[in-house]
Write a protein that holds these residues in place. Structure first.
Motif, PDB file in Angstrom:
ATOM      1  N   HIS A  68     -25.601   7.943  17.154  1.00  0.00           N
ATOM      2  CA  HIS A  68     -25.313   6.804  16.287  1.00  0.00           C
ATOM      3  C   HIS A  68     -25.383   7.322  14.857  1.00  0.00           C
ATOM      4  CE1 HIS A  68     -24.699   2.658  15.284  1.00  0.00           C
ATOM      5  NE2 HIS A  68     -25.784   2.609  14.540  1.00  0.00           N
ATOM      6  N   GLY A  69     -24.283   7.898  14.455  1.00  0.00           N
ATOM      7  CA  GLY A  69     -24.134   8.513  13.147  1.00  0.00           C
ATOM      8  C   GLY A  69     -22.687   8.941  13.026  1.00  0.00           C
ATOM      9  N   GLY A  70     -22.343   9.567  11.965  1.00  0.00           N
ATOM     10  CA  GLY A  70     -20.971  10.007  11.807  1.00  0.00           C
ATOM     11  C   GLY A  70     -20.733  10.564  10.427  1.00  0.00           C
ATOM     12  N   PRO A  71     -19.532  11.103  10.191  1.00  0.00           N
ATOM     13  CA  PRO A  71     -19.215  11.668   8.874  1.00  0.00           C
ATOM     14  C   PRO A  71     -19.318  10.619   7.767  1.00  0.00           C
ATOM     15  CG  PRO A  71     -17.585  12.318  10.524  1.00  0.00           C
ATOM     16  CD  PRO A  71     -18.427  11.254  11.155  1.00  0.00           C
ATOM     17  N   TYR A  72     -19.555  11.103   6.550  1.00  0.00           N
ATOM     18  CA  TYR A  72     -19.609  10.238   5.381  1.00  0.00           C
ATOM     19  C   TYR A  72     -18.316   9.426   5.281  1.00  0.00           C
ATOM     20  CZ  TYR A  72     -20.078   8.878   0.496  1.00  0.00           C
ATOM     21  OH  TYR A  72     -20.172   8.154  -0.662  1.00  0.00           O
ATOM     22  N   PRO A  73     -18.383   8.130   4.932  1.00  0.00           N
ATOM     23  CA  PRO A  73     -19.531   7.357   4.482  1.00  0.00           C
ATOM     24  C   PRO A  73     -20.194   6.499   5.565  1.00  0.00           C
ATOM     25  CG  PRO A  73     -17.570   6.131   3.989  1.00  0.00           C
ATOM     26  CD  PRO A  73     -17.122   7.392   4.706  1.00  0.00           C
ATOM     27  N   SER A  74     -19.863   6.749   6.836  1.00  0.00           N
ATOM     28  CA  SER A  74     -20.578   5.983   7.856  1.00  0.00           C
ATOM     29  C   SER A  74     -22.059   6.294   7.781  1.00  0.00           C
ATOM     30  CB  SER A  74     -20.022   6.283   9.248  1.00  0.00           C
ATOM     31  OG  SER A  74     -20.203   7.638   9.610  1.00  0.00           O
ATOM     32  N   THR A  75     -22.399   7.528   7.457  1.00  0.00           N
ATOM     33  CA  THR A  75     -23.776   7.908   7.158  1.00  0.00           C
ATOM     34  C   THR A  75     -23.769   8.872   5.984  1.00  0.00           C
ATOM     35  OG1 THR A  75     -23.852   9.872   8.583  1.00  0.00           O
ATOM     36  CG2 THR A  75     -24.361   7.762   9.624  1.00  0.00           C
ATOM     37  N   SER A  76     -24.936   9.080   5.414  1.00  0.00           N
ATOM     38  CA  SER A  76     -25.049  10.024   4.303  1.00  0.00           C
ATOM     39  C   SER A  76     -25.158  11.460   4.791  1.00  0.00           C
ATOM     40  CB  SER A  76     -26.280   9.679   3.448  1.00  0.00           C
ATOM     41  OG  SER A  76     -27.462   9.699   4.234  1.00  0.00           O
ATOM     42  N   GLY A  82     -23.769  13.416   8.248  1.00  0.00           N
ATOM     43  CA  GLY A  82     -23.101  13.332   9.540  1.00  0.00           C
ATOM     44  C   GLY A  82     -23.665  14.244  10.605  1.00  0.00           C
ATOM     45  N   ARG A  83     -24.650  15.065  10.278  1.00  0.00           N
ATOM     46  CA  ARG A  83     -25.253  15.960  11.268  1.00  0.00           C
ATOM     47  C   ARG A  83     -26.347  15.279  12.071  1.00  0.00           C
ATOM     48  NH1 ARG A  83     -27.117  20.309   7.024  1.00  0.00           N
ATOM     49  NH2 ARG A  83     -27.702  18.319   6.067  1.00  0.00           N
ATOM     50  N   ALA A  84     -26.662  14.032  11.745  1.00  0.00           N
ATOM     51  CA  ALA A  84     -27.825  13.376  12.327  1.00  0.00           C
ATOM     52  C   ALA A  84     -27.415  12.142  13.122  1.00  0.00           C
ATOM     53  CB  ALA A  84     -28.801  12.973  11.222  1.00  0.00           C
ATOM     54  N   THR A  85     -28.342  11.678  13.957  1.00  0.00           N
ATOM     55  CA  THR A  85     -28.194  10.406  14.670  1.00  0.00           C
ATOM     56  C   THR A  85     -29.445   9.582  14.447  1.00  0.00           C
ATOM     57  OG1 THR A  85     -27.929   9.337  16.831  1.00  0.00           O
ATOM     58  CG2 THR A  85     -29.067  11.447  16.817  1.00  0.00           C
TER      59      THR A  85
END
Length: 527
Positions: free
Chosen positions: A467-475, A477-480
């Motif tokens: 539950h993460g993804g490339p910017y800007p879905s998250t700051s 994208g290497r993490a969940t």
């Protein structure tokens, strides 16, 4: 309301105190009525005390036996369950979410705490590695090298508006940080302070029950600019977990990067979660897909991070069938209460903006209702979509846009031009497999989760979930933020070179006293 007394107090270092910087009140999401009590906002002195206690607790907490750390996580789950129905009743009032949804969310919250207890007991998160010395190696000997992961330090967690349990005080960020060995300071969300206090007291009770340092957990109420930014700026905080708006997440990132020693901010921010309908699937089952899509769109009034806000398909009669069925389902859907009046206002403004963009038409809208938000569906050509970048902006709620692509080439162009996403869903039949194979490399770059013949709503708490993804879905994208890999956000590797065996941590000693699976000379080795 609740027979469990709510005091409106801050929870710091195993005690409760009344905040002295004014008060925040919750409001009944359905009626707008103010709920009691008021929750005192923290001062900078309160923030200082919480950070000092967390720092003092870090070393003894990280040194705790893993079995004791796991028992603590289990104890939090037990204490949350012991609150009983009072938690659900208060959450219903503060959020407007239905009982079944909240009871399911409580189960998920306790389930992920127990998942991380299992992760801690297993020890795999340590990633223990041993490269034994090779003194006779030519042309140069190899020294003894050993590695394990260690916790970063105290973590600041920001409660989310849309998940008052699973992404808040004892949610996934808190559970994974505690599992990693990091004390946690939570900034409670102002929309559900009562739920936050009930859960915060459950965590505090588990800390006392397990005999842990009191500073392992704290919960503060307060303004984002002073308390929120103050938390991120404090040098004792070593990482941040956040779920919310892009503006809020990026403000925290800027503060974290401006520190003398920058820290990671794991911010889940915005995503429109595109849905791609490939031709054979659309021809075979346009109406069933449309009905399932609207069910996902309107679930929880569309207040999910993975709400399907964009549909891409090649224009033609089959897409007409899909839009007709989806429009009818949207028109039949009830208007729903949203989490707060502010969120509903932002949703209504977003719907208005969508409808005003040149080339966008209204495909379907539900009947209005006082104090509630109506689902809405729009349509636009691929050409007009490409001409208006603002159409890629998230509208948080049950609104979605169908893009009529001229052909698969235009569909691919649109897909490759989208911002980073949490999810991308593709509906396929066997005849679409070759097209999906061509799209897949792009989809892997687009989103953290690629799913087939479904929708992103519904995030399984599991070992393989992202539950993460490339910017800007998250700051980052290497993490969940969901699943057992979430613990990695709050760890860092340390290598021990030529350290005498008696001084090595137990995870790396020759006798393997913790009975861990370890990677020795690159090979995963059973105890």
């Amino acid at each position: 309301m609740s027979v469990v007394p709510l005091t409106g107090e801050l929870l710091i270092a195993g005690a409760a105190r009344q905040g002295q910087a004014g008060a925040v009140h919750a409001f009944d999401a359905s009626t707008g009525a103010r709920l009691e009590p008021g929750f005192g906002k923290a001062t900078l002195n309160d923030l200082e005390d919480a950070c000092a206690a967390a720092q003092a607790a870090f070393r003894p907490y990280r040194a705790l036996a893993y079995a004791e750390r796991a028992a603590f996580l289990d104890a939090i789950a037990e204490e949350i369950e012991a609150i009983g129905d009072d938690l659900t009743v208060r959450a219903m009032a503060e959020t407007g979410l239905p009982r079944a949804r909240l009871e399911g969310e409580r189960g998920r919250t306790c389930g992920q705490l127990r998942l991380f207890a299992q992760v801690v007991r297993d020890g795999g998160f340590l990633d223990a590695r041993i490269d034994p010395a090779q003194p006779d190696r030519a042309p140069a000997p190899r020294l003894d090298l050993r590695l394990r992961n260690v916790p970063l330090g105290p973590v600041a967690v920001f409660g989310a508006s849309n998940f008052p349990l699973a992404f808040s005080v004892a949610g996934g960020d808190t559970a994974s940080a505690l599992a990693a060995g990091c004390p946690v300071i939570v900034k409670a969300h102002s929309a559900h302070p009562g739920v936050s206090e009930l859960v915060g007291r459950a965590v505090q009770a588990a800390v006392a029950k397990c005999g842990l340092p009191a500073g392992v957990f704290a919960m503060l109420h307060g303004d984002g600019r002073e308390i929120g930014q103050g938390l991120v700026a404090d040098p004792r905080i070593k990482a941040v977990g956040f779920t919310g708006s892009r503006a809020g997440g990026l403000a925290l990132v800027r503060t974290a990067q401006a520190r003398p020693v920058p820290i990671p901010v794991y911010a889940e921010m915005s995503s429109i979660n595109p849905v791609i309908l490939l031709p054979a699937a659309l021809a075979a089952r346009a109406e069933p897909i449309a009905n399932a899509f609207v069910a996902a769109l309107t679930l929880g009034a569309g207040q999910f991070c993975t709400n399907p806000g964009l549909v891409l398909a090649v224009d033609g009669p089959d897409l007409d069938t899909f839009i007709q069925a989806a429009s009818a389902a949207v028109a039949a859907a009830p208007a729903q209460v949203m989490l707060t009046a502010g969120i509903r206002s932002a949703y209504e403004n977003g719907v208005t903006r969508l409808g005003e963009v040149r080339g966008v038409s209204i495909a379907g809208v539900a009947a209005p209702a006082v104090g509630a938000a109506s689902p809405a569906l729009f349509a636009v050509s691929g050409r007009d979509f490409l001409a208006h970048p603002e159409l890629t902006e998230e509208v948080f709620g049950a609104a979605s846009l169908v893009v009529r692509c001229q052909d698969l080439s235009e569909l691919r162009t649109i897909t490759e031009g989208l911002e980073g996403q949490l999810t991308v869903a593709v509906h396929v039949d066997a005849a679409d497999h070759s097209q999906l194979g061509e799209l897949l490399p792009s989809l892997e770059l687009l989103a953290g989760r690629v799913l087939v013949n479904g929708f992103g709503t519904g995030v399984e708490v599991a070992h393989a979930m992202v539950h993460g993804g490339p910017y800007p879905s998250t700051s980052d994208g290497r993490a969940t933020s969901v699943g057992s890999l979430a613990i990695a956000r709050f760890l860092r590797p340390v290598c021990y070179q030529n350290l005498p065996d008696p001084l090595l941590p137990d995870e790396l000693k020759a006798t393997n006293p913790l009975v861990l699976h370890r990677r020795i000379d690159g090979a995963l080795t059973a105890p």
